[in-house]
Motif scaffolding. Structure first.
Motif, PDB file in Angstrom:
ATOM      1  N   GLU A   1      -4.309 -14.366  11.539  1.00 48.20           N
ATOM      2  CA  GLU A   1      -4.199 -13.973  10.138  1.00 48.20           C
ATOM      3  C   GLU A   1      -2.874 -13.252   9.901  1.00 48.20           C
ATOM      4  N   THR A   2      -2.232 -13.569   8.787  1.00 45.50           N
ATOM      5  CA  THR A   2      -1.008 -12.834   8.478  1.00 45.50           C
ATOM      6  C   THR A   2      -1.359 -11.640   7.606  1.00 45.50           C
ATOM      7  N   GLN A   3      -0.380 -10.800   7.368  1.00 51.15           N
ATOM      8  CA  GLN A   3      -0.649  -9.551   6.687  1.00 51.15           C
ATOM      9  C   GLN A   3      -1.250  -9.756   5.297  1.00 51.15           C
ATOM     10  N   ALA A   4      -2.276  -8.998   5.024  1.00 49.16           N
ATOM     11  CA  ALA A   4      -2.892  -9.058   3.703  1.00 49.16           C
ATOM     12  C   ALA A   4      -2.629  -7.749   2.982  1.00 49.16           C
ATOM     13  N   SER A   5      -2.758  -7.770   1.667  1.00 56.67           N
ATOM     14  CA  SER A   5      -2.597  -6.547   0.908  1.00 56.67           C
ATOM     15  C   SER A   5      -3.941  -6.083   0.414  1.00 56.67           C
ATOM     16  N   ALA A   6      -4.294  -4.873   0.774  1.00 59.44           N
ATOM     17  CA  ALA A   6      -5.572  -4.338   0.340  1.00 59.44           C
ATOM     18  C   ALA A   6      -5.429  -3.820  -1.075  1.00 59.44           C
ATOM     19  N   SER A   7      -6.431  -4.060  -1.906  1.00 55.95           N
ATOM     20  CA  SER A   7      -6.327  -3.587  -3.282  1.00 55.95           C
ATOM     21  C   SER A   7      -7.227  -2.389  -3.534  1.00 55.95           C
ATOM     22  N   ASP A   8      -8.005  -1.995  -2.526  1.00 57.71           N
ATOM     23  CA  ASP A   8      -8.854  -0.826  -2.690  1.00 57.71           C
ATOM     24  C   ASP A   8      -8.948  -0.102  -1.347  1.00 57.71           C
ATOM     25  N   VAL A   9      -9.360   1.150  -1.399  1.00 60.34           N
ATOM     26  CA  VAL A   9      -9.461   1.918  -0.160  1.00 60.34           C
ATOM     27  C   VAL A   9     -10.882   2.395   0.056  1.00 60.34           C
ATOM     28  N   GLU A  10     -11.351   2.260   1.289  1.00 58.56           N
ATOM     29  CA  GLU A  10     -12.693   2.736   1.617  1.00 58.56           C
ATOM     30  C   GLU A  10     -12.664   3.406   2.978  1.00 58.56           C
ATOM     31  N   ARG A  11     -13.704   4.181   3.226  1.00 57.19           N
ATOM     32  CA  ARG A  11     -13.797   4.780   4.561  1.00 57.19           C
ATOM     33  C   ARG A  11     -14.876   4.124   5.399  1.00 57.19           C
ATOM     34  N   VAL A  12     -15.759   3.397   4.748  1.00 52.89           N
ATOM     35  CA  VAL A  12     -16.806   2.708   5.503  1.00 52.89           C
ATOM     36  C   VAL A  12     -16.776   1.220   5.161  1.00 52.89           C
TER      37      VAL A  12
ATOM     38  N   GLY B   1      -0.445  11.454  11.704  1.00 58.85           N
ATOM     39  CA  GLY B   1      -0.555  11.352  10.251  1.00 58.85           C
ATOM     40  C   GLY B   1       0.577  10.526   9.672  1.00 58.85           C
ATOM     41  N   GLY B   2       1.780  10.764  10.160  1.00 58.40           N
ATOM     42  CA  GLY B   2       2.945  10.007   9.702  1.00 58.40           C
ATOM     43  C   GLY B   2       2.784   8.529   9.997  1.00 58.40           C
ATOM     44  N   LYS B   3       2.292   8.221  11.183  1.00 58.69           N
ATOM     45  CA  LYS B   3       2.111   6.829  11.582  1.00 58.69           C
ATOM     46  C   LYS B   3       1.070   6.137  10.700  1.00 58.69           C
ATOM     47  N   MET B   4       0.001   6.851  10.379  1.00 61.49           N
ATOM     48  CA  MET B   4      -1.022   6.282   9.498  1.00 61.49           C
ATOM     49  C   MET B   4      -0.401   5.930   8.153  1.00 61.49           C
ATOM     50  N   ILE B   5       0.396   6.861   7.620  1.00 63.63           N
ATOM     51  CA  ILE B   5       0.995   6.630   6.310  1.00 63.63           C
ATOM     52  C   ILE B   5       2.003   5.499   6.371  1.00 63.63           C
ATOM     53  N   ASP B   6       2.735   5.403   7.488  1.00 62.78           N
ATOM     54  CA  ASP B   6       3.675   4.295   7.656  1.00 62.78           C
ATOM     55  C   ASP B   6       2.986   2.961   7.436  1.00 62.78           C
ATOM     56  N   VAL B   7       1.829   2.812   8.068  1.00 61.56           N
ATOM     57  CA  VAL B   7       1.133   1.533   7.989  1.00 61.56           C
ATOM     58  C   VAL B   7       0.423   1.363   6.646  1.00 61.56           C
ATOM     59  N   LEU B   8      -0.198   2.434   6.173  1.00 59.31           N
ATOM     60  CA  LEU B   8      -0.907   2.342   4.886  1.00 59.31           C
ATOM     61  C   LEU B   8       0.047   1.986   3.760  1.00 59.31           C
ATOM     62  N   SER B   9       1.288   2.519   3.816  1.00 56.58           N
ATOM     63  CA  SER B   9       2.216   2.231   2.717  1.00 56.58           C
ATOM     64  C   SER B   9       2.661   0.771   2.736  1.00 56.58           C
ATOM     65  N   ILE B  10       2.480   0.111   3.867  1.00 54.55           N
ATOM     66  CA  ILE B  10       2.812  -1.316   3.915  1.00 54.55           C
ATOM     67  C   ILE B  10       1.606  -2.163   3.517  1.00 54.55           C
ATOM     68  N   VAL B  11       0.439  -1.781   4.002  1.00 51.23           N
ATOM     69  CA  VAL B  11      -0.758  -2.601   3.793  1.00 51.23           C
ATOM     70  C   VAL B  11      -1.327  -2.444   2.381  1.00 51.23           C
ATOM     71  N   LEU B  12      -1.293  -1.230   1.846  1.00 52.42           N
ATOM     72  CA  LEU B  12      -1.930  -0.997   0.553  1.00 52.42           C
ATOM     73  C   LEU B  12      -1.032  -1.436  -0.604  1.00 52.42           C
ATOM     74  N   THR B  13      -1.661  -1.936  -1.641  1.00 51.76           N
ATOM     75  CA  THR B  13      -0.909  -2.205  -2.871  1.00 51.76           C
ATOM     76  C   THR B  13      -0.765  -0.888  -3.632  1.00 51.76           C
ATOM     77  N   ASP B  14       0.028  -0.920  -4.715  1.00 49.61           N
ATOM     78  CA  ASP B  14       0.214   0.310  -5.495  1.00 49.61           C
ATOM     79  C   ASP B  14      -1.111   0.860  -6.011  1.00 49.61           C
ATOM     80  N   GLU B  15      -1.994  -0.069  -6.461  1.00 48.71           N
ATOM     81  CA  GLU B  15      -3.285   0.370  -7.002  1.00 48.71           C
ATOM     82  C   GLU B  15      -4.118   1.039  -5.909  1.00 48.71           C
TER      83      GLU B  15
END
Lengths: 128, 299
Positions: free
Chosen positions: B194-205, B256-270
């Motif tokens: 699978e290639t990179q997808a963009s998540a449009s929502d955030v969840e913890r579970v 924490g920085g590493k998490m944000i590095d990846v989240l800022s790529i994977v997550l969409t603006d919304e």
């Protein structure tokens, strides 16, 4: 003395800063510029390191919206800074110490203005 | 050998007990000279009578959270040739290291409210009982030198069996495979191509995620990619996102920085906006199990 580090993308922001120098525009000497290939490549980890090393402020300067040489680097940087500000808040660092700014390659004046404003803003905060 | 339960929950020592039937033979070549509170009933003052450098291997579970623990681990360091930090608390500070986001006063105030205990009480008119001074929990190596690190919350019994069978010839500083949780994860995009997808929502579970899709691509906060994968991605196999209990890989400088590095790529603006508005603060999510370097020292 206030120490600020700025990461500038080599396509837009760095050229504007270069131009600011050639136009003999003045900006605060607290600001140290590091040239990077793309603003999107500046890791949050690197920003955290800058704060850990004791820098008072960090900014990432990239291309204007939709003008990134690598399509989406600047929007990644913008998002990253937004998220990172919240993390900094949890770590007792004022989010205002971090900023993302869009500067086009010819807009030397915008950089000089931003630099002066950012320096003033950091000076206004209590020392780290 | 010596064992010590520092500021931990005893889970790691229970993991040692879990594997005891398999490491029992190994114990024959060792003598436990001092152990608190498991295996033998040693006392603190007995530690003073052990000559310096006498203990071959000391296994310490838990970080350093009180002055009492600090004294004991400092003594143990002098008496031991090797110290092994067992478990995430000893290696990274663990969950209790989240105390770094507060002051000691805040924490004792929250726990004891107005009825804060006296620091010293005299019992029966002759026994002086002192409360250990609470500190913000630190990983072991911020207090004493550590020779080997074995993270895990708790480490798997199999890993402990390996540790005990190699106890005499340990070479690597980190007793881990060096792979991330993603390397073992059945949902890893590497497996599916699978290639990179963009998540449009955030969840913890995990809610109704696609079977075998990467959780991060679905917008679930999963820290598998920075986490030491010696757990074998057990949580991911039962649809639970990785919370990072084995701690970050040794080359991750700031979790924490590493998490944000990846989240800022994977997550969409919304999705990024949703993340920002749904969570009051990030520190305790991203630095759970691992101490933030930035907060080091006084808050």
């Amino acid at each position: 003395m206030t120490e600020i580090v700025g990461f500038a993308c080599k396509w837009c922001a760095y050229r504007a800063i270069d131009l600011a120098g050639r136009l003999k525009l003045k900006y605060p000497e607290s600001i140290k510029i590091i040239r990077v290939p793309c603003s999107g490549r500046v890791d949050a980890e690197t920003v955290m390191k800058a704060f850990r090393l004791g820098f008072d402020g960090v900014f990432i300067a990239g291309c204007p919206e939709n003008e990134c040489h690598y399509i989406s680097g600047n929007s990644i940087a913008k998002r990253r800074v937004k998220l990172l500000k919240k993390l900094l808040h949890s770590l007792n660092i004022e989010p205002a110490r971090l900023e993302f700014v869009e500067i086009s390659s010819t807009d030397a004046v915008k950089f000089a203005d931003f630099a002066a404003e950012f320096h003033r803003r950091i000076e206004g905060l209590t020392r780290r | 050998m010596a064992f010590y339960l520092a500021s931990g929950c005893m889970g790691c020592e229970m993991a040692v007990v879990d594997s005891l039937h398999r490491i029992f033979d190994g114990f024959e070549s060792f003598e436990i000279v001092w152990s608190v509170p498991m295996f033998t009933s040693s006392r603190y003052d007995e530690l003073d009578s052990i000559p310096d450098g006498h203990i071959d291997v000391t296994i310490i579970e838990g970080g350093v959270g009180t002055g009492e623990v600090k004294d004991i681990v400092t003594k143990l360091r002098k008496k031991s040739k090797k110290i092994i930090a067992l478990g995430t608390c000893a290696v990274f500070g663990g969950v209790p290291a989240l105390a770094a986001f507060h002051t000691v006063d805040e924490i004792t105030g929250e726990v004891f409210s107005k009825t804060r205990p006296e620091k010293q009480v005299v019992h029966d008119g002759k026994y002086i009982l002192k409360l250990p001074e609470m500190e913000i929990q630190k990983p072991l190596d911020e207090v004493v030198g550590v020779d080997h690190y074995l993270p895990g919350c708790p480490p798997k019994p199999e890993v402990i069996v390996d540790l005990f069978s190699n106890l005499k010839n340990l070479k690597e500083k980190w007793i881990i495979s060096g792979k991330s949780v993603c390397s073992f994860c059945p949902r890893s995009p590497v497996n599916s191509g699978e290639t990179q997808a963009s998540a449009s929502d955030v969840e913890r579970v995990v809610s109704e995620s696609e079977e075998n899709a990467c959780l991060l691509y679905e917008g679930v906060l999963c820290s598998g990619f920075i986490t030491i994968g010696d757990c074998g991605a057990d949580c991911l196999k039962i649809d639970v996102p990785c919370r990072g209990c084995y701690g970050p890989l040794p080359d991750v400088e700031d979790a924490g920085g590493k998490m944000i590095d990846v989240l800022s790529i994977v997550l969409t603006d919304e999705a990024a906006e949703a993340l920002l508005s749904e969570y009051r603060e990030f520190g305790k999510i991203f630095y759970i199990y691992r101490r933030s370097l930035l907060k080091g020292g006084e808050p």
